[in-house]
Design a protein around this motif. Structure first.
Motif, PDB file in Angstrom:
ATOM      1  N   GLU A  16       0.831  -1.212   0.000  1.00 39.18           N
ATOM      2  CA  GLU A  16       0.000   0.000   0.000  1.00 39.18           C
ATOM      3  C   GLU A  16       0.863   1.259   0.000  1.00 39.18           C
ATOM      4  OE1 GLU A  16      -3.216   0.233  -0.390  1.00 39.18           O
ATOM      5  OE2 GLU A  16      -3.703  -1.889  -0.207  1.00 39.18           O
ATOM      6  N   ILE A  17       1.936   1.248   0.787  1.00 38.61           N
ATOM      7  CA  ILE A  17       2.815   2.416   0.862  1.00 38.61           C
ATOM      8  C   ILE A  17       3.538   2.628  -0.463  1.00 38.61           C
ATOM      9  CG2 ILE A  17       4.888   3.312   2.001  1.00 38.61           C
ATOM     10  CD1 ILE A  17       3.691   1.972   4.614  1.00 38.61           C
ATOM     11  N   LEU A  18       4.011   1.546  -1.078  1.00 33.96           N
ATOM     12  CA  LEU A  18       4.643   1.671  -2.401  1.00 33.96           C
ATOM     13  C   LEU A  18       3.653   2.188  -3.445  1.00 33.96           C
ATOM     14  CD1 LEU A  18       7.009  -1.384  -2.961  1.00 33.96           C
ATOM     15  CD2 LEU A  18       7.604   1.038  -2.965  1.00 33.96           C
ATOM     16  N   ASP A  19       2.386   1.809  -3.292  1.00 30.61           N
ATOM     17  CA  ASP A  19       1.356   2.259  -4.235  1.00 30.61           C
ATOM     18  C   ASP A  19       0.932   3.705  -4.002  1.00 30.61           C
ATOM     19  OD1 ASP A  19       1.233  -0.047  -5.726  1.00 30.61           O
ATOM     20  OD2 ASP A  19      -0.481  -0.891  -4.652  1.00 30.61           O
ATOM     21  N   SER A  63       0.037   7.768   4.335  1.00 35.70           N
ATOM     22  CA  SER A  63      -0.278   8.340   5.649  1.00 35.70           C
ATOM     23  C   SER A  63      -0.912   7.276   6.544  1.00 35.70           C
ATOM     24  CB  SER A  63      -1.219   9.538   5.512  1.00 35.70           C
ATOM     25  OG  SER A  63      -2.528   9.113   5.217  1.00 35.70           O
ATOM     26  N   THR A  64      -0.626   7.410   7.828  1.00 38.43           N
ATOM     27  CA  THR A  64      -1.187   6.470   8.805  1.00 38.43           C
ATOM     28  C   THR A  64      -2.708   6.502   8.737  1.00 38.43           C
ATOM     29  OG1 THR A  64       0.731   6.833  10.226  1.00 38.43           O
ATOM     30  CG2 THR A  64      -1.182   5.810  11.234  1.00 38.43           C
ATOM     31  N   SER A  65      -3.292   7.682   8.559  1.00 39.81           N
ATOM     32  CA  SER A  65      -4.760   7.769   8.514  1.00 39.81           C
ATOM     33  C   SER A  65      -5.317   7.034   7.295  1.00 39.81           C
ATOM     34  CB  SER A  65      -5.224   9.228   8.535  1.00 39.81           C
ATOM     35  OG  SER A  65      -4.702   9.933   7.435  1.00 39.81           O
ATOM     36  N   LEU A  82      11.003   0.309   6.054  1.00 37.20           N
ATOM     37  CA  LEU A  82      10.120   1.461   6.034  1.00 37.20           C
ATOM     38  C   LEU A  82      10.796   2.590   6.801  1.00 37.20           C
ATOM     39  CD1 LEU A  82       7.200   1.916   5.018  1.00 37.20           C
ATOM     40  CD2 LEU A  82       6.405   1.288   7.285  1.00 37.20           C
ATOM     41  N   ARG A  83      10.444   3.830   6.476  1.00 36.30           N
ATOM     42  CA  ARG A  83      10.936   4.957   7.273  1.00 36.30           C
ATOM     43  C   ARG A  83       9.850   6.016   7.357  1.00 36.30           C
ATOM     44  NH1 ARG A  83      15.158   6.811   3.155  1.00 36.30           N
ATOM     45  NH2 ARG A  83      16.461   5.423   4.369  1.00 36.30           N
ATOM     46  N   SER A  84       9.882   6.733   8.449  1.00 33.53           N
ATOM     47  CA  SER A  84       8.967   7.844   8.635  1.00 33.53           C
ATOM     48  C   SER A  84       9.481   9.018   7.818  1.00 33.53           C
ATOM     49  CB  SER A  84       8.906   8.214  10.124  1.00 33.53           C
ATOM     50  OG  SER A  84       8.149   9.390  10.292  1.00 33.53           O
ATOM     51  N   VAL A  85       8.589   9.648   7.059  1.00 33.56           N
ATOM     52  CA  VAL A  85       8.983  10.792   6.231  1.00 33.56           C
ATOM     53  C   VAL A  85       8.208  12.043   6.637  1.00 33.56           C
ATOM     54  CG1 VAL A  85       9.796   9.460   4.251  1.00 33.56           C
ATOM     55  CG2 VAL A  85       7.378  10.090   4.390  1.00 33.56           C
ATOM     56  N   GLY A  86       7.815  12.095   7.872  1.00 34.64           N
ATOM     57  CA  GLY A  86       7.055  13.233   8.384  1.00 34.64           C
ATOM     58  C   GLY A  86       5.999  12.712   9.324  1.00 34.64           C
ATOM     59  N   ARG A  87       5.282  13.596   9.912  1.00 39.67           N
ATOM     60  CA  ARG A  87       4.258  13.209  10.883  1.00 39.67           C
ATOM     61  C   ARG A  87       3.227  12.285  10.249  1.00 39.67           C
ATOM     62  NH1 ARG A  87       4.191  16.560  15.796  1.00 39.67           N
ATOM     63  NH2 ARG A  87       2.717  15.081  16.670  1.00 39.67           N
ATOM     64  N   ARG A  96       3.519   9.914   8.148  1.00 34.05           N
ATOM     65  CA  ARG A  96       3.719   9.557   6.740  1.00 34.05           C
ATOM     66  C   ARG A  96       4.882   8.591   6.648  1.00 34.05           C
ATOM     67  NH1 ARG A  96       0.735  11.536   3.255  1.00 34.05           N
ATOM     68  NH2 ARG A  96       2.150  11.267   1.530  1.00 34.05           N
ATOM     69  N   TRP A  97       4.764   7.644   5.714  1.00 32.31           N
ATOM     70  CA  TRP A  97       5.716   6.553   5.604  1.00 32.31           C
ATOM     71  C   TRP A  97       6.169   6.379   4.167  1.00 32.31           C
ATOM     72  CZ3 TRP A  97       6.998   4.804  10.288  1.00 32.31           C
ATOM     73  CH2 TRP A  97       6.110   5.061  11.324  1.00 32.31           C
TER      74      TRP A  97
END
Length: 167
Positions: free
Chosen positions: A104-107, A111-113, A140-145, A147-148
């Motif tokens: 999902e993140i690659l697609d 965002s966590t929400s 994976l890495r966090s790229v902001g509040r 966001r991944w």
């Protein structure tokens, strides 16, 4: 004032955009190069008396991002390494929810929400647990509040592992 994470994410986006503009379009191998053109190229670079090498490479475009990657090691180096050190990295991928999260993140659902809206990923607490596991393993890495992103240097390796697992 922006946080270090936000500044780093902005720099990564700029580098990615520059790389995308400077990367020539891949060309198909000429018919004369044959089916194993990449393997043949690897063999030409190895000493004839060596034990061989493993190479993985890829050029990938997902969710508007372009990634080029190549990595290789000699068989001697791979066999001499302590494979037990890889267990945590590999086990982080050994859960269906974590694999779904990475996909999902690659697609582009970063965002966590947005991720929390997917029922199959479980409760918010379970979602955060899985995000921590794959982040700790480096997938994976966090790229902001909230966001991944899959780190650029992990996209092709991840797809390579999934390709190998599907064989």
């Amino acid at each position: 004032m922006s946080t270090v994470e936000e500044r780093l994410a902005a720099l990564e986006a700029q580098v990615s955009a520059l790389s995308e503009r400077q990367t020539p379009a891949p060309t198909a191998p000429a018919a004369s190069e044959g089916t194993f053109w990449a393997l043949d190229g690897l063999k030409q670079r190895l000493p004839p008396d060596g034990t061989g090498a493993v190479l993985y490479t890829g050029t990938v475009r997902v969710a508007g991002q372009h990634y080029d990657w190549q990595y290789g090691r000699t068989v001697d180096d791979v066999l001499a390494a302590d494979w037990t050190e890889l267990a945590a990295t590999l086990s982080a991928l050994a859960h269906p929810v974590r694999l779904r999260l990475l996909r999902e993140i690659l697609d582009g659902r970063q965002s966590t929400s947005d991720l929390a809206e997917i029922e199959e990923l479980g409760t918010t607490g379970q979602l955060h647990h899985h995000l921590r596991q794959i982040t700790a393993a480096g997938w994976l890495r966090s790229v902001g509040r909230g966001r991944w992103a899959v780190p650029a240097e992990r996209v092709v390796p991840l797809l390579t592992i999934l390709t190998a697992a599907g064989r």
